[in-house]
Design an enzyme around this catalytic site. Structure first.
Site, mmCIF file in Angstrom:
data_model
loop_
_atom_site.group_PDB
_atom_site.id
_atom_site.type_symbol
_atom_site.label_atom_id
_atom_site.label_comp_id
_atom_site.label_asym_id
_atom_site.label_seq_id
_atom_site.Cartn_x
_atom_site.Cartn_y
_atom_site.Cartn_z
ATOM 1 N N SER A 32 50.705 38.793 38.313
ATOM 2 C CA SER A 32 51.059 39.577 37.130
ATOM 3 C C SER A 32 51.768 40.847 37.575
ATOM 4 O O SER A 32 51.522 41.369 38.675
ATOM 5 C CB SER A 32 49.808 39.955 36.327
ATOM 6 O OG SER A 32 50.130 40.856 35.284
ATOM 7 N N TYR A 71 41.470 43.339 35.887
ATOM 8 C CA TYR A 71 42.545 42.338 35.996
ATOM 9 C C TYR A 71 43.565 42.692 37.079
ATOM 10 O O TYR A 71 43.894 41.841 37.923
ATOM 11 C CB TYR A 71 43.211 42.188 34.633
ATOM 12 C CG TYR A 71 44.293 41.145 34.545
ATOM 13 C CD1 TYR A 71 43.971 39.795 34.465
ATOM 14 C CD2 TYR A 71 45.640 41.501 34.511
ATOM 15 C CE1 TYR A 71 44.966 38.830 34.357
ATOM 16 C CE2 TYR A 71 46.634 40.550 34.409
ATOM 17 C CZ TYR A 71 46.297 39.221 34.333
ATOM 18 O OH TYR A 71 47.282 38.275 34.227
#
Length: 277
Positions: free
Chosen positions: A169, A182
């Site tokens: 990501s 995350y």
């Protein structure tokens, strides 16, 4: 002035071998004759990647945690004229992972392409998270991916050229407020990508990653419509969010022979957002 000694000229046969032209056009990106497993492929970017691999000729295996979701994704691809096999298991169940890989290899032979896309997210800051919450994100996004790669590579036949693609990501590189666990997990996956590339490159295995920015998937649609995210859109040089299908080309490139000399790279796919301020 002293002249540098001329470099030895390579033998003509060696030079020809080194410069042999690869296939051109779509053949360079073909996955025909290869088996590809995509985790977390029942919706969103995972399903888009799986669809692209099937269109490129791969024997496709769609993974999800719930059998019903896997069956629905396989049927959706079938309705589009694409054939796929399905497999359901929890990536955190390490014994089941090993069993599933044995079953898949027995049924389909070696898996040439492994795309690690499955993951979870908890959009909260540090003080709002319990350690169990943090552990869940790290376990699913990082530890389960490490274990799957370990189990996969242990079963890969010697001399079998393979490619691993990890979906990380942009938030493995850029931080946002109130999204603590995350980014940590995704930065770990980027580091793992380089570690596998170095260790397994000599064995003919390439490992690369894609770090997507904001994509207009069904899951993200409501988030991207929020005023604060619309303001963020002005930082993106392309002035738009990514469309789900736009991950297919980069993913197919990295796992195909078109990227045969690309190893240990994380390709950021964000329209230029991360370099603009």
């Amino acid at each position: 002035m002293a002249r540098h000694a001329a470099l030895p000229r390579p033998a003509r046969r060696e030079l020809q071998d080194m410069t042999q032209a690869p296939p051109v056009g779509t053949a360079l990106f073909s996955l025909a004759g290869k088996t590809a497993l995509v985790t977390g492929a029942v919706r969103g970017l995972g399903l888009e990647i799986a669809r692209g691999f099937a269109q490129a000729g791969a024997t496709l295996i769609v993974h999800g945690r719930q059998p019903a979701d896997v069956a629905q994704a396989v049927q959706q691809l079938a309705d589009e004229g694409l054939h796929a096999h399905g497999v359901a298991f929890d990536l955190n169940d390490h014994a089941r992972v090993a069993q599933a890989l044995d079953e898949l290899q027995a049924a389909h032979g070696p898996i040439h392409v492994l795309c690690n896309n499955a993951g979870v997210r908890d959009r909260r800051g540090l003080q709002a998270l319990s350690m169990a919450d943090v552990q869940r994100v790290i376990d699913t996004n990082l530890i389960a991916t490490v274990h799957l790669c370990q189990a996969y590579l242990a079963r890969l036949p010697a001399g079998c050229a393979a490619s691993i693609l990890n979906i990380t990501s942009l938030q493995g590189q850029l931080m946002r407020d109130a999204d603590f666990a995350y980014p940590i997990s995704k930065q770990g996956v980027e580091t793992m990508t380089r570690a596998i590339a170095v260790e397994y490159g000599p064995k003919g295995v390439r490992c690369n990653a894609i770090a997507p920015g904001s994509f207009a998937t069904a899951f993200n649609a409501q988030l991207l419509d929020k005023p604060e995210n619309q303001a963020r859109l002005q930082r993106n040089p392309l002035r738009r969010w990514g469309q789900p299908h736009e991950i297919v080309g980069p993913a197919l490139f990295l796992v195909s022979d078109a990227a045969s000399y690309v190893n240990g790279v994380t390709l950021t796919l964000d329209g230029g957002y991360g370099m603009s301020f």
